[in-house]
Structures are given as C-alpha cells and as structure tokens.
Design a protein around this motif. Structure first.
Motif, PDB file in Angstrom:
ATOM      1  N   SER A 172      48.567  22.982  54.072  1.00 61.25           N
ATOM      2  CA  SER A 172      47.396  22.971  53.188  1.00 61.25           C
ATOM      3  C   SER A 172      46.574  21.715  53.446  1.00 61.25           C
ATOM      4  O   SER A 172      47.057  20.736  54.020  1.00 61.25           O
ATOM      5  CB  SER A 172      47.822  23.015  51.716  1.00 61.25           C
ATOM      6  N   TYR A 173      45.345  21.750  52.997  1.00 61.54           N
ATOM      7  CA  TYR A 173      44.496  20.559  52.977  1.00 61.54           C
ATOM      8  C   TYR A 173      43.491  20.716  51.857  1.00 61.54           C
ATOM      9  O   TYR A 173      43.234  21.825  51.372  1.00 61.54           O
ATOM     10  CB  TYR A 173      43.790  20.336  54.324  1.00 61.54           C
ATOM     11  N   ASP A 174      42.944  19.586  51.415  1.00 61.42           N
ATOM     12  CA  ASP A 174      41.886  19.660  50.428  1.00 61.42           C
ATOM     13  C   ASP A 174      40.778  18.687  50.808  1.00 61.42           C
ATOM     14  O   ASP A 174      40.919  17.865  51.720  1.00 61.42           O
ATOM     15  CB  ASP A 174      42.401  19.404  49.010  1.00 61.42           C
ATOM     16  N   GLU A 225      45.353  30.940  50.169  1.00 56.96           N
ATOM     17  CA  GLU A 225      44.817  30.611  48.854  1.00 56.96           C
ATOM     18  C   GLU A 225      43.658  29.636  48.997  1.00 56.96           C
ATOM     19  O   GLU A 225      43.693  28.717  49.813  1.00 56.96           O
ATOM     20  CB  GLU A 225      45.897  30.008  47.977  1.00 56.96           C
ATOM     21  N   GLN A 226      42.643  29.850  48.193  1.00 55.84           N
ATOM     22  CA  GLN A 226      41.469  28.979  48.188  1.00 55.84           C
ATOM     23  C   GLN A 226      41.075  28.678  46.750  1.00 55.84           C
ATOM     24  O   GLN A 226      40.924  29.579  45.925  1.00 55.84           O
ATOM     25  CB  GLN A 226      40.297  29.653  48.909  1.00 55.84           C
ATOM     26  N   LEU A 278      43.184  26.178  58.964  1.00 53.15           N
ATOM     27  CA  LEU A 278      44.631  26.200  58.765  1.00 53.15           C
ATOM     28  C   LEU A 278      45.381  26.597  60.024  1.00 53.15           C
ATOM     29  O   LEU A 278      46.466  26.078  60.305  1.00 53.15           O
ATOM     30  CB  LEU A 278      44.973  27.157  57.618  1.00 53.15           C
ATOM     31  N   SER A 283      50.883  29.974  53.321  1.00 49.85           N
ATOM     32  CA  SER A 283      52.344  30.000  53.297  1.00 49.85           C
ATOM     33  C   SER A 283      52.801  31.341  53.831  1.00 49.85           C
ATOM     34  O   SER A 283      52.161  32.368  53.592  1.00 49.85           O
ATOM     35  CB  SER A 283      52.877  29.782  51.877  1.00 49.85           C
ATOM     36  N   LYS A 313      40.311  23.424  48.089  1.00 55.40           N
ATOM     37  CA  LYS A 313      41.659  23.350  48.651  1.00 55.40           C
ATOM     38  C   LYS A 313      41.961  24.657  49.360  1.00 55.40           C
ATOM     39  O   LYS A 313      41.696  25.746  48.830  1.00 55.40           O
ATOM     40  CB  LYS A 313      42.709  23.110  47.569  1.00 55.40           C
ATOM     41  N   GLU A 314      42.513  24.551  50.572  1.00 56.46           N
ATOM     42  CA  GLU A 314      42.918  25.702  51.369  1.00 56.46           C
ATOM     43  C   GLU A 314      44.409  25.598  51.636  1.00 56.46           C
ATOM     44  O   GLU A 314      44.913  24.531  51.992  1.00 56.46           O
ATOM     45  CB  GLU A 314      42.152  25.758  52.707  1.00 56.46           C
ATOM     46  N   LYS A 315      45.124  26.701  51.481  1.00 56.47           N
ATOM     47  CA  LYS A 315      46.578  26.685  51.637  1.00 56.47           C
ATOM     48  C   LYS A 315      47.048  27.974  52.281  1.00 56.47           C
ATOM     49  O   LYS A 315      46.508  29.050  52.028  1.00 56.47           O
ATOM     50  CB  LYS A 315      47.253  26.530  50.271  1.00 56.47           C
ATOM     51  N   ASN A 350      52.634  27.421  57.681  1.00 53.86           N
ATOM     52  CA  ASN A 350      52.647  26.828  56.352  1.00 53.86           C
ATOM     53  C   ASN A 350      51.907  25.494  56.361  1.00 53.86           C
ATOM     54  O   ASN A 350      52.103  24.670  57.264  1.00 53.86           O
ATOM     55  CB  ASN A 350      54.085  26.600  55.872  1.00 53.86           C
TER      56      ASN A 350
END
Length: 955
Positions: free
Chosen positions: A597-599, A540-541, A668, A574, A570-572, A595
C-alpha cells in the motif's frame, strides 16, 4: 456463458484530407443555416433544437459548459478546477455528447470513445485476449496518445474510481452508462488539476445528476457470420422530492457479449507469419526474415506428431488414429510453409465473452439554503471467460519404446531400428484450451457536501471508499511435474497401464496420460495432469478532498477566479494464490500474490486572470495557472504545475497555449508485484547464446514518479461569415523523463554488458560465469516522446424547415512517438504491428461523420480511417523484403425513427458497423508467431459487419 446468477489498402491518405474538406464544403452560405454564436458568446439551449435532430458533439475548440443551456449555473470544465460561467480552459478538449452515444448505440460506451483518433492502443475485449493469465481480459482500459493506459486518468464526475487492475486502470465497463450526459476528453497534461496519471490527459465521464423521469433502452446485435451475439438492457429513474429540495436517481445496466473464440472462423485467416528466412546467409542477398502465408508448426500436430527417428512424420488423430503428416516447404525446425493446417494461431480469440452488470444510485438533499448533502453508490460486476490456445509441446516430449499406449505396430518398427525412444510434439487436445475466468466486482461509496459560502465563494468536500475484488483463474493448465510422470506410461506385472513412477512408489497417485491422439483420455487422467491456477486480489482506494472556488477581486478586464484545496488518497492491494502457482508448476499462469500500500497528501491551487476585454485586436484574453504539491509515502514530494493562456484577437478566432509539468507515480503493480516467473528463456551474452534461464519479474519499491513536460498550442476558428461551422487545430509535444520501464531479459544483459553495474546485480551466474537466472524489475530508465497535432471541424445547419445536417471530422497525426531505453531509440510512430511498447501508433487516424435528420427520421454515416504503416521502422530490406502494413477505412451506418407514446416517446434504431464487411489488414505476427493470429485488433476491425437493433423510451 455462465450467468451472473452463479456467484461463485483500398483507401489512401487523401481520405483524411477529404473528410475534413467535406465539412468545409458542406458549410456554405447556400445552405439554410442555424446561426451559431461567435466564440465567447453564450450558447443556445440545445433543448430549443427541433426534436429528432442529431446534435454534433462539441468540437475540440469548445469546452463542456458550451453544451449546457444558456441559463445554466456555473460549471467546472474538466480541463480546470475553476468554476466560472463562460470560462474556456486553454487545454484542448473534445466532448462526446449523450446524443453522440445515443446515435451510435454502442454495446458499451468505451467502444465509441475508443474510435476517437486521440485514443490509440486501448485494451479492449478484442485486444490481447490471448493473455489468459493477465486477469484483465474483457476490460476496457482507455489509452490516450498510445502512451499507455496508466498515463490516462479516467474520472467519474471529476472524481477518481478504484482501479480494475493492479496498475490502477479503470475499466470503463463498470461506469453507469445510462446516466452519462457527456464524456470530456482532455488531451493535454492535467496533473496540476487532478494529480498523478494525467500525463496523456483525462477522460471524464460526466453524469446527469438531475435526471428526472424514466428511460429504458434495449438492444441486441449479431455479426454477419452469425456469432458474437450481443445484448444490452439499461434503465434509469430520477425524481425530486421534498418540494424539490431532494433528488434521487437510480440506474442499472446488463450487457452480454458472446465473443468469437477462434480466428479461423473468419475467411481472412491465412496463417500468415513473419519467421526466420531459411534461405538467409550472412552476406547474401536474402533478408533474414520472410513473411509467408499458411505457415504451420513443423514439430507438432493437434493430436501428436513424432518428430525424431524412424517414425518421424507419423501423427495421431481422433480416437488415436494413425496417419502421415503432409508437410509443406521446410522453414527451419519450427515451421513449414504450406501443407496441412496445424496452427495454434487458429485458436486465437478475436473477442472475449463478457457479461457485465452495473448499478448506480445517488441521493442529494438541500439541508439549508445553498448547502447540498449527497451520497452515491456505484456497483459493477464483470465476468469474462476467454479461451486461448492449448498446452503446446513442440517436439520435446520424450516417449519410451515401452509406452503402454504406443501402437504395437509402431513399437515393432521402433525396435527393429534399434530405437529406445523418440520425441513427440502435440497440442495436448484432451487437456483442453486454456480457459480464463476473470471476475471483477467493484463497489464504491461517495459522500459529500456542496455549499454556497456567500460573496461568490463556494466549496465542496467529499470522501469516498472503493474496492475491487478480483477472482481470476485459468483452467485446463498442464501441471508440469504431474504431466511428466503421466506420459511415461507402462504396464505393471498384472498387465495394467500405470505410470512408471508408480512401480516404485505405489501411492504416488499418478494417473497415466495417453499422448497419441484426441479423445483418448479418461476424465481422471485429465484431472491429474491439468489443473486450475487461481489468484484472488482486493484493491482498495480511500479518498478525501475539499475544494474552494471564488472570485476574490476583479481587474478592469473582469473577475479573477481561483480554486484551491487539498486531497488525501490511499491505495492498497492484498492477495493470495494457489500452491501450484507458488511453486511455478503450471504450464502458464503461475500467479503470485501482490501485497502493499501507499498513501499521499496533496495541496493545489489554480487561478484565472483576465487581462483584456473588448479592445481592438483583443476581444478577450485570459491567463491560467495551476500548481499542486504531492507527498508520497513511497517516494517523497513532487510538484506539478501548468501555465496557459487564451486569446481572442477578434470574436471569430481563439488562440490557446499551455505548458505543464505532469507526473505518473509508480502504481501498486510497479511497486509490489509479487513475482511472475518464466522458464527456459534464451539470451545472447557477449556474443554467446545461453538458454534455460529462469526469468522472474518483481516490483521495485525504490521507483520514483515519471516526469513529463507537455506543450500544447492551438487555434479555434468560428467564422461569422460561415455560421454553424467551427474548426480547430492543436499541436502537442509530450516529453517523459525517468519513464518507468521493465526491461526484457535480453535488455537486462545488454545494460549490464554496456557498463550499468546496478543492473548487473539482477543477473545470477554460475561458477563458470554462465547466466542461470535474471530478475526483471521496473526501473526509472527510459525517456519517451509523443508529438503531433489534432484537427477537428464541425458544421450544424438547417437545409429545410424540418431537416438538419450535421458534419463532423476529427483527425490526429503523429509526428513522433519514440522510446529511448538508454541503449537505443525506437521510433514507434507508424509502426502498425502489435509489437511496439504502448501498442500500434498509426501516423494518421481520422473519424468523420455526416448526419441527416428529416422529421422523426435520422441517419448518421461514419467513416473511420487508419493510415498505412510498417512492422518496424528499424527494418531495412536486409531484414524484411516487404515491411509495409496497409491502411484501412471502415464505414458505419446508424439510423433511427422517433415515435410518440403515452406520457413520453422514444425511438427505434438500427445500426450497422463495418457496413461493407471489410476484412482487417493482415498483420503477420513476429512475436510468438505460432501463437498469435495475423491481425492487430488495436487498429483494425477483426469481427466484420455487425448489426444492432433496439428501442429506447423516455417518459
């Protein structure tokens, strides 16, 4: 293949020079020419050119706006955030036009872009297809300068796109190809303008957001060998509404590539490998490695080969038939040179089968004078189903003499010799070839507002959310614990064939497996011993950004232009994986979920200051500067910047220069990789070989961003005495510090033994001090450098009232490409093998074309050249007698004829790639030679001649 309906060395280096010289020779005053404006002057409207004339792509000297009509509004060039009519950024840029794409009619856009010399080592459906567990087979990940795809930022209309891999790489296949108006390729650092990842540069796919009408293209293709069938259908519709205040565009595309599943389907396949020289003796005259053709495995056969004892050399075939293996000349325990073909590399996939569908929609509406609201939707779904090798066992399957499937005659011989067991090697044909199913589904939503703030100030703001859902699986994988039980088959008291384990545990569910031949096992036996590894991931972005542009004041030389703004991202990731993979029980593909994330938040600014206009020896001069501050939730703050200048001493000459600090932040995968485990690794520890080591690769959340210092300097010539001709030369030098590198298992041991105590913590030893396990993790350790130059020349002119010629040549020369891992410096430039990190950096790559348009008829003849190289620059005659890899040149032909129809017109086209069906240069594998075919798809054409025909219409 499964439909989307289911959901669930003849040429030498002189060619490079000749291609460039040809463009100069053709650009002579004797030819009737179309006047081309000098650098800095307005560019004629391409629409004024005669119909059917192929237009050359803008040379590296020219930026995107020079392809726009003279009366076009201010536009932003990809090398800059500044919006200013006529501005030419100092960063080198190559532009691929829509006409270029139409003339070539590629099956997908990335195929054409990857032929440009500036790109090297890109991942394509023809490269790395044997890596079944990667989940990225069938993707097109662009790679500038061979610095790695993760250092090339791919944009869509200047905005980021959610990745199609955990590394954040964008698959060009997912972009709306029907609406692409041009592709801007910035070959210099651009982090100050666009943020992380733009170390090698930027590839920006620019859409025609004001398209009006209907266009449709249908094409089909096939190779000269009757395989690799390709089909493509794409369409676009655009219409204004509400008196022109609103505009809507919709496009869709479908492509299907059948692929080529076996390397031995081509006549060039010769089983070449680089292996240990059996005649090598330390201090002797023989090299330690040899390159030989028709190298086969000596300790395995397709249907099974007994490798020990009195029965050694007995092999099994279809239906369990028994025969004797015909060996060649022994080459160690693993290989035989000559003899019958028993080579896993024959099953190397030359191109993955890929099915792709994309959809795109955009609506814009002028809500007030000068203010436009817009929304976009992007959808892409890809399904790749590549096959790879079989579940090999090289003489390490222990079979007992009482095995129920063993032929009685062989058992008698075994007992007579007093043997109770033997070793067997097999490809396990009944388990089937590894078959991946890589499905990626991308959805992306963008909404924004553009406005004229008055006084020459404008602003635009947007927000976007993107998600890529991965469903990756590999079937026909041996389940190791079950297979070990199943091959140990015996008869019970009732004479039934069962697993030995079932005698003591009747409910264990084991189904016996017959290793003697092919086509000898039941579906139940196969289902017990093999399974499917599966990984599901969601990427997800989320992005929000605002940019303001304007001209706050002027100097005597002209207006000062600025752009500034902010961005949040934000990059995530899972994911989940199957239980067997979690237990590392599959032969390969033991997936682990990732799994994390970071922003980050960013602020940026850019300014263009004119310092001279219309002076003697300074027709114009501009200074350009940009800065960006980024704060990552994982690693804190970092600043990137750029300074540049353009200088026209006279109208015919432009000089340009940039110096920048760029970054690549850990992605990631670098940070959160859940774990990939390899069994049975071997390393040399203080001079002693140690085997049976478990190696696990995981992420590292303590990583910092890579830092790159980039220098570019160039000159652009557009001589008024040669109208229609432009040539440019650009030098580049990229130095990367704190480069993120995941060391090999041997490198981890080497680092520790060299005194790096922090790395020693990654090694597990038993009480005797023997290594039992090693953890591999990415670290900020390496230093990399890429240095070279680009040359581009183009000519466009009339040779008759209804005839036009276009000539274009592009060349890239690598002066240095090196990797310093802290222990040694590896010189990668000119290593045309498949082993260098980043992959295969040829010294020279050249692409030249000549186009001729006469009335409605058009033909473009293109040549693609790759210079010769070596396997490894560190090799001497003591390592390999012949270290050379040959050069190659391929020729393509594109033809078309225009026609008129009711309400519009169109054209038929017929193209041939690799016109003379030149075979690829044989590149014998060194790494896993039993598994990899003798070819390098990163540099050479592996499929052969291919035909494409189709029609496109517009009304």
């Amino acid at each position: 293949m499964t439909s989307f309906i289911e959901k669930g060395p003849a040429a030498r280096k002189w060619i490079a020079v000749s291609a460039l010289a040809m463009s100069v020779a053709l650009a002579t005053p004797a030819v009737a020419q179309t006047q081309q404006p000098p650098i800095g002057a307005a560019t004629p409207d391409p629409a004024a050119e005669p119909a059917g004339v192929p237009q050359p792509a803008a040379p590296v000297a020219e930026t995107a706006q020079e392809q726009a009509p003279a009366n076009a509004a201010d536009i932003i060039v990809t090398g800059s955030r500044v919006k200013r009519n006529g501005y030419k950024a100092p960063t080198p840029e190559t532009v691929v036009s829509a006409q270029d794409l139409a003339s070539n009619a590629p099956a997908n856009v990335a195929d054409f872009v990857n032929d440009l010399p500036q790109l090297a080592g890109s991942a394509t459906p023809r490269a790395a297809t044997t890596t079944v567990s990667s989940g990225t087979a069938g993707s097109n990940f662009l790679n500038l300068r061979g610095l790695g795809a993760s250092r090339t930022l791919v944009l869509l209309d200047g905005r980021r796109v959610v990745g199609s891999s955990v590394e954040g790489l964008v698959d060009a296949n997912t972009l709306p190809s029907a609406l692409i108006s041009r592709v801007d390729i910035v070959t210099g650092g651009a982090s100050a303008a666009y943020g992380s990842d733009a170390v090698a540069g930027v590839v920006n796919f620019v859409l025609d957001t004001r398209f009006t009408g209907v266009k449709l293209e249908v094409q089909s293709g096939i190779s000269t060998y009757g395989d690799d069938r390709k089909s493509k259908v794409e369409a676009a519709v655009g219409k204004s509404f509400a008196g022109g205040r609103g505009h809507i565009i919709v496009s869709g595309s479908y492509t299907d590539t059948a692929g080529v599943s076996r390397a031995d389907s081509r006549p060039w396949f010769n089983g070449a490998k680089i292996i240990a020289n059996p005649a090598f003796v330390a201090g002797g005259t023989q090299p330690r490695l040899i390159l030989a053709d028709n190298v086969n495995t000596a300790n395995a056969s397709f249907g099974g080969l007994i490798t020990s004892g009195v029965l050694a050399g007995t092999q099994f075939g279809e239906g369990g038939s028994i025969g004797r293996r015909v060996f060649g000349t022994p080459a160690g325990a693993m290989y035989t040179i000559g003899g019958e073909r028993q080579d896993l590399a024959a099953f190397y996939s030359l191109e993955a089968p890929v099915e792709q569908i994309t959809a795109f929609g955009r609506v814009s509406f002028e809500i007030a004078t000068g203010f436009e609201l817009f929304g976009e939707f992007n959808y892409g779904r890809g399904l790749a189903k590549p096959q790879s090798a079989y579940n090999w066992a090289f003489g390490n399957v222990r079979i007992q003499q009482d095995n129920a499937f063993l032929d009685p005659t062989l058992r008698t011989r075994l007992l007579a010799a007093g043997q109770t067991s033997f070793l067997l090697g097999t490809f396990n044909p009944d388990l089937g070839r590894f078959t991946s199913r890589n499905e990626r589904e991308l959805t992306r939503y963008v909404g924004g507002l553009k406005g004229d703030l008055g006084g020459g100030w404008t602003a635009d703001a947007y927000g976007q959310y993107g998600k890529t859902a991965f469903d990756t699986s590999v079937s026909n994988l041996q389940i190791r614990s079950r297979y070990a039980l199943a091959v140990d088959a015996v008869r019970n008291a009732a004479g039934q064939i069962v697993c030995r384990s079932t005698l003591t545990n009747p409910t264990d569910g084991c189904v016996p497996y017959n290793v003697f031949g092919s086509g000898v096992n039941t579906p139940e036996a196969i289902a017990y011993s093999a399974g499917t590894a599966r990984l599901k991931l969601d990427l997800e972005q989320t992005v929000g950004a605002v940019t303001v542009q304007g001209e706050p004041f002027s100097t005597w030389a002209g207006p000062v232009s600025v752009a500034f703004g902010g961005e949040y991202r934000k990059e995530k990731v899972s994911g989940t994986s199957d239980a067997i993979s979690q237990a590392n029980d599959f032969f390969a593909g033991n997936y682990k979920p990732t799994n994390g994330s970071y922003d980050l938040g960013e602020g940026f600014g850019e300014v263009v200051v004119p310092i001279a206009r219309d002076l003697p020896f300074a027709q114009s001069a501009d200074l350009n500067g940009a800065v960006r501050y980024t704060h990552y939730s994982t690693s804190g703050g970092v600043t990137t910047w750029k300074v540049g200048a353009t200088y026209n001493p006279v109208r015919d000459i432009r000089l340009r220069f940039t110096r920048s600090r760029d970054i690549r932040a850990p992605n990631l995968n670098d940070l959160y990789l859940g774990g990939v485990q390899s069994i049975g690794q071997t390393v040399i520890d203080r001079g002693v070989s140690t085997g049976n080591i478990v190696a696990t690769t995981i992420g590292n959340q303590a990583l910092d961003p890579e830092r790159a210092d980039t220098l570019t300097a160039g000159v652009v010539l557009a001589p008024t005495f040669l109208p229609g001709f432009t040539v440019s030369f650009d030098y580049y030098d990229i130095k990367i510090a704190d480069a993120i590198l995941t060391p090999s298992t041997q490198a981890v041991v080497n680092y520790c033994n060299a005194g790096n105590t922090a790395v020693c913590n990654l090694i597990t030893r038993n009480a005797a001090g023997v290594i039992t396990a090693i953890t591999r993790s990415p670290i900020n350790l390496a230093r990399e450098r890429s240095k070279g130059f680009d040359i581009e020349a183009s000519y466009n002119g009339e040779i008759a009232p209804d005839a036009r010629i276009t000539v274009r040549a592009l060349a890239t020369h690598v002066i240095e490409r090196s990797l310093n891992d802290g222990i040694s410096v590896d010189q990668l430039g000119g290593e045309n093998s498949v082993n260098p990190p980043g992959g295969s950096i040829a010294d020279w790559r050249v692409n030249g074309s000549v186009g001729l348009a006469v009335g409605p008829y058009t033909a473009v003849f293109t040549g693609r050249y790759t210079s010769s190289g070596v396997y490894d620059r560190a090799f001497t005659a003591a390592d390999l007698a012949d270290n050379r890899i040959g050069d190659a040149v391929y020729f393509d032909l594109a033809t078309s004829i225009k026609f008129k129809g009711v309400g519009g017109g169109g054209e038929f086209f017929f193209n041939v790639d690799n016109l003379f069906n030149r075979d690829p240069v044989i590149v014998a594998p060194i790494n896993q030679p039993f598994f990899n075919a003798p070819v390098n798809a990163l540099l050479y054409d592996t499929i052969g001649r291919e035909f494409r025909a189709g029609v496109r219409v517009k009304f």
